[in-house]
Scaffold this motif. Structure first.
Motif, PDB file in Angstrom:
ATOM      1  N   LEU A 138       0.835  -1.208   0.000  1.00  0.00           N
ATOM      2  CA  LEU A 138       0.000   0.000   0.000  1.00  0.00           C
ATOM      3  C   LEU A 138       0.866   1.254   0.000  1.00  0.00           C
ATOM      4  CD1 LEU A 138      -2.915  -0.697   2.526  1.00  0.00           C
ATOM      5  CD2 LEU A 138      -3.002  -0.726   0.030  1.00  0.00           C
ATOM      6  N   PHE A 139       1.932   1.221   0.786  1.00  0.00           N
ATOM      7  CA  PHE A 139       2.811   2.386   0.855  1.00  0.00           C
ATOM      8  C   PHE A 139       3.451   2.640  -0.507  1.00  0.00           C
ATOM      9  CE2 PHE A 139       6.322   5.098   1.854  1.00  0.00           C
ATOM     10  CZ  PHE A 139       5.943   5.804   2.986  1.00  0.00           C
ATOM     11  N   SER A 175      -2.571   7.419   8.952  1.00  0.00           N
ATOM     12  CA  SER A 175      -1.871   6.874  10.110  1.00  0.00           C
ATOM     13  C   SER A 175      -2.832   6.617  11.266  1.00  0.00           C
ATOM     14  CB  SER A 175      -0.771   7.842  10.563  1.00  0.00           C
ATOM     15  OG  SER A 175       0.235   7.981   9.585  1.00  0.00           O
ATOM     16  N   LEU A 176      -3.781   7.537  11.458  1.00  0.00           N
ATOM     17  CA  LEU A 176      -4.785   7.351  12.508  1.00  0.00           C
ATOM     18  C   LEU A 176      -5.648   6.128  12.242  1.00  0.00           C
ATOM     19  CD1 LEU A 176      -6.242  10.841  13.498  1.00  0.00           C
ATOM     20  CD2 LEU A 176      -5.173   9.141  14.989  1.00  0.00           C
ATOM     21  N   LEU A 177      -6.072   5.968  10.991  1.00  0.00           N
ATOM     22  CA  LEU A 177      -6.887   4.806  10.649  1.00  0.00           C
ATOM     23  C   LEU A 177      -6.104   3.523  10.856  1.00  0.00           C
ATOM     24  CD1 LEU A 177      -9.603   3.828   9.550  1.00  0.00           C
ATOM     25  CD2 LEU A 177      -8.660   4.039   7.226  1.00  0.00           C
ATOM     26  N   THR A 279       6.991   8.324  10.678  1.00  0.00           N
ATOM     27  CA  THR A 279       5.529   8.239  10.639  1.00  0.00           C
ATOM     28  C   THR A 279       4.848   8.017  11.986  1.00  0.00           C
ATOM     29  OG1 THR A 279       5.655   5.871  10.090  1.00  0.00           O
ATOM     30  CG2 THR A 279       5.547   7.431   8.257  1.00  0.00           C
ATOM     31  N   SER A 280       5.576   7.567  12.998  1.00  0.00           N
ATOM     32  CA  SER A 280       4.922   7.420  14.307  1.00  0.00           C
ATOM     33  C   SER A 280       4.443   8.775  14.813  1.00  0.00           C
ATOM     34  CB  SER A 280       5.883   6.781  15.314  1.00  0.00           C
ATOM     35  OG  SER A 280       7.002   7.628  15.560  1.00  0.00           O
ATOM     36  N   ALA A 281       5.158   9.830  14.417  1.00  0.00           N
ATOM     37  CA  ALA A 281       4.753  11.180  14.825  1.00  0.00           C
ATOM     38  C   ALA A 281       3.432  11.572  14.181  1.00  0.00           C
ATOM     39  CB  ALA A 281       5.843  12.192  14.451  1.00  0.00           C
ATOM     40  N   PHE A 282       3.178  11.095  12.964  1.00  0.00           N
ATOM     41  CA  PHE A 282       1.921  11.431  12.297  1.00  0.00           C
ATOM     42  C   PHE A 282       0.733  10.862  13.060  1.00  0.00           C
ATOM     43  CE2 PHE A 282       4.239  11.514   7.916  1.00  0.00           C
ATOM     44  CZ  PHE A 282       4.896  12.668   8.311  1.00  0.00           C
ATOM     45  N   ALA A 283       0.873   9.617  13.521  1.00  0.00           N
ATOM     46  CA  ALA A 283      -0.195   9.017  14.326  1.00  0.00           C
ATOM     47  C   ALA A 283      -0.368   9.782  15.638  1.00  0.00           C
ATOM     48  CB  ALA A 283       0.116   7.543  14.599  1.00  0.00           C
ATOM     49  N   LEU A 284       0.740  10.210  16.222  1.00  0.00           N
ATOM     50  CA  LEU A 284       0.675  10.976  17.468  1.00  0.00           C
ATOM     51  C   LEU A 284      -0.027  12.303  17.249  1.00  0.00           C
ATOM     52  CD1 LEU A 284       1.464  11.563  20.412  1.00  0.00           C
ATOM     53  CD2 LEU A 284       3.675  12.395  19.557  1.00  0.00           C
ATOM     54  N   TRP A 285       0.336  13.023  16.179  1.00  0.00           N
ATOM     55  CA  TRP A 285      -0.293  14.313  15.906  1.00  0.00           C
ATOM     56  C   TRP A 285      -1.797  14.146  15.697  1.00  0.00           C
ATOM     57  CZ3 TRP A 285       3.654  16.198  11.635  1.00  0.00           C
ATOM     58  CH2 TRP A 285       4.913  16.325  12.223  1.00  0.00           C
ATOM     59  N   TYR A 363      -1.751   4.619   6.244  1.00  0.00           N
ATOM     60  CA  TYR A 363      -2.291   3.322   6.676  1.00  0.00           C
ATOM     61  C   TYR A 363      -1.232   2.235   6.508  1.00  0.00           C
ATOM     62  CZ  TYR A 363      -5.862  -0.255   7.462  1.00  0.00           C
ATOM     63  OH  TYR A 363      -6.603  -1.289   7.983  1.00  0.00           O
ATOM     64  N   GLY A 364      -0.555   2.249   5.354  1.00  0.00           N
ATOM     65  CA  GLY A 364       0.450   1.227   5.093  1.00  0.00           C
ATOM     66  C   GLY A 364       1.610   1.276   6.067  1.00  0.00           C
ATOM     67  N   ALA A 365       2.039   2.469   6.439  1.00  0.00           N
ATOM     68  CA  ALA A 365       3.166   2.600   7.354  1.00  0.00           C
ATOM     69  C   ALA A 365       2.867   2.012   8.724  1.00  0.00           C
ATOM     70  CB  ALA A 365       3.566   4.069   7.491  1.00  0.00           C
TER      71      ALA A 365
END
Length: 420
Positions: A138-139, A175-177, A279-285, A363-365
């Motif tokens: 997906l990525f 990332s949230l999904l 990308t972990s920061a994107f989920a955190l944000w 999502y892929g990450a």
């Protein structure tokens, strides 16, 4: 006309054509440079005050990462696309050099436990399973639609690419999904335990280093064969200058940036105890944003443990966030030095592709335990098998994306092009 055709033909025959050329540069955007440096100093002071000098050091490294990426236009997305579409191997060859240098440094650091901060360094070694295979695929599709990977999104945004605003926002949403579905993919899909070529196999770091160096050499040799067979168009050389001015004003050769990125990634490992990630920061944000709107994301499986603790702290206490801020600001300052920070209008097709691509990448990450930096770069340098699997599946995703890109009005390189 015949002379031009002869020139282009001779250029295509040069497998090791330089990626920079001395040329007239754009005027420096001094106002942007001033405000960029001022913003960097202010953010550094805030970071040190809120967190500590370890975080401040990572922010400075982020600035350097953003500069290295911008000055060489160092691409992961474009390297994969050029290889799959026309057989141009310049980008992948730079990747092999970067990975070889990083692997050597990581082997020393991880085997000796060397650290500048007293933190025990640990590489990115993750499980290999359905989630990695599907997530990396997906990525691979997403980065070709979004015209940038995780690092590409950040440095292109900082460098003035307007469409990357959409890519980043949808990246965060994806990332949230992925974080919301994280428990399902981890618990309900088949997976092997994490496999380290150094520790799980018994090769040790020296044996694993030899194995990976042999693989890099083999891949590099294959790229030479591909280039000879395909005779692809070369990358358009970036304008640069001579002397010390080229450090801040001119473009950098791909191989120079590859070495710098490897050194900086190793430095991140010795300071925070983990390799460079994004990308972990994107989920955190995204998680923090939802918490502010009343959505309790702390109950999600992904936010259990350290990820959940980060929700209650300042983003300046999160090392990945600080690195990301540095990358964007470093790219902005670098683009201003080059005089290339010129945001433009976003075409509807590009906007649609950016949104879809960002969602797929985000999502892929999450499924694949990282992106082109955390999984591919950091994973392989850490001797993790999942990093190699990620690379293969992202390449397959790139192949599929070449058929999808034209639907959004995006062009793919062609063998008949003079440059790509």
């Amino acid at each position: 006309m015949e002379q031009n055709e002869t020139y282009l033909s001779s250029n295509k025959q040069r497998a090791f054509q330089p990626t920079t050329v001395v040329a007239k540069l754009q005027p420096m955007q001094r106002t942007y440079v001033f405000f960029g440096i001022l913003a960097a100093m202010i953010l550094l002071l805030f970071t040190v005050q809120v967190a500590n000098w370890t975080q401040g050091s990572l922010f400075i490294i982020g600035l350097a990462l953003g500069g290295a990426l911008l000055y060489a236009r160092f691409g992961f997305t474009s390297a994969f696309r050029r290889l799959v579409s026309v057989g141009n191997v310049q980008g992948l060859q730079a990747h092999m050099l970067m990975l070889a240098v990083a692997t050597t440094l990581f082997a020393i650091i991880l085997s000796t436990g060397f650290s500048f901060t007293g933190t025990d360094p640990k590489g990115y070694v993750s499980p290999v399973g359905v989630s990695v295979i599907f997530g990396a695929f997906l990525f691979g599709v997403g980065m070709q639609l979004g015209n940038g990977c995780a690092s590409g999104t950040l440095y292109s945004l900082g460098g003035g690419s307007s469409s990357m605003v959409l890519t980043l926002l949808s990246f965060i949403a994806g990332s949230l999904l992925g974080a919301y579905h994280f428990t399902f993919w981890m618990e309900e899909t088949p997976s092997f335990k994490p496999i380290s070529l150094a520790e799980t196999t018994g090769f040790g770091y020296f044996g694993a280093w030899i194995l990976q160096m042999a693989l890099f050499a083999l891949i590099y040799w294959i790229t030479i064969l591909i280039s000879k067979k395909k005779n692809p168009p070369m990358m358009k050389p970036l304008p640069t200058t001579v002397g010390w001015k080229k450090i801040l004003r001119g473009s950098w050769p791909l191989f120079t940036a590859a070495i710098v990125l490897a050194l900086l990634n190793a430095l991140v490992l010795t300071i925070r105890g983990n390799p460079w990630g994004i990308t972990s920061a994107f989920a955190l944000w995204g998680g923090k944003f939802l918490m502010e709107t009343g959505v309790d994301v702390s109950s999600w499986g992904y936010f259990a443990g350290p990820n959940g603790e980060a929700l209650t702290k300042s983003v300046l206490s999160d090392s990945t966030s600080v690195l990301n801020f540095g990358i964007m600001l470093g790219a902005f300052i670098s683009a201003s030095f080059q005089g290339t920070f010129k945001p433009g209008k976003i075409k509807p097709g590009v906007a649609g592709a950016s949104i879809v691509g960002g969602l797929l990448m985000g999502y892929g990450a999450r499924l694949a335990f990282g992106c082109n930096i955390g999984a591919y770069f950091g994973g392989i340098a850490s001797f993790s098998l999942h990093g190699w699997v990620w690379a293969v599946m992202a390449m397959f995703g790139t192949f599929l994306a070449l058929f999808i890109r034209p639907l959004f009005g995006l062009k793919n390189p062609k063998s008949t092009d003079s440059i790509c």
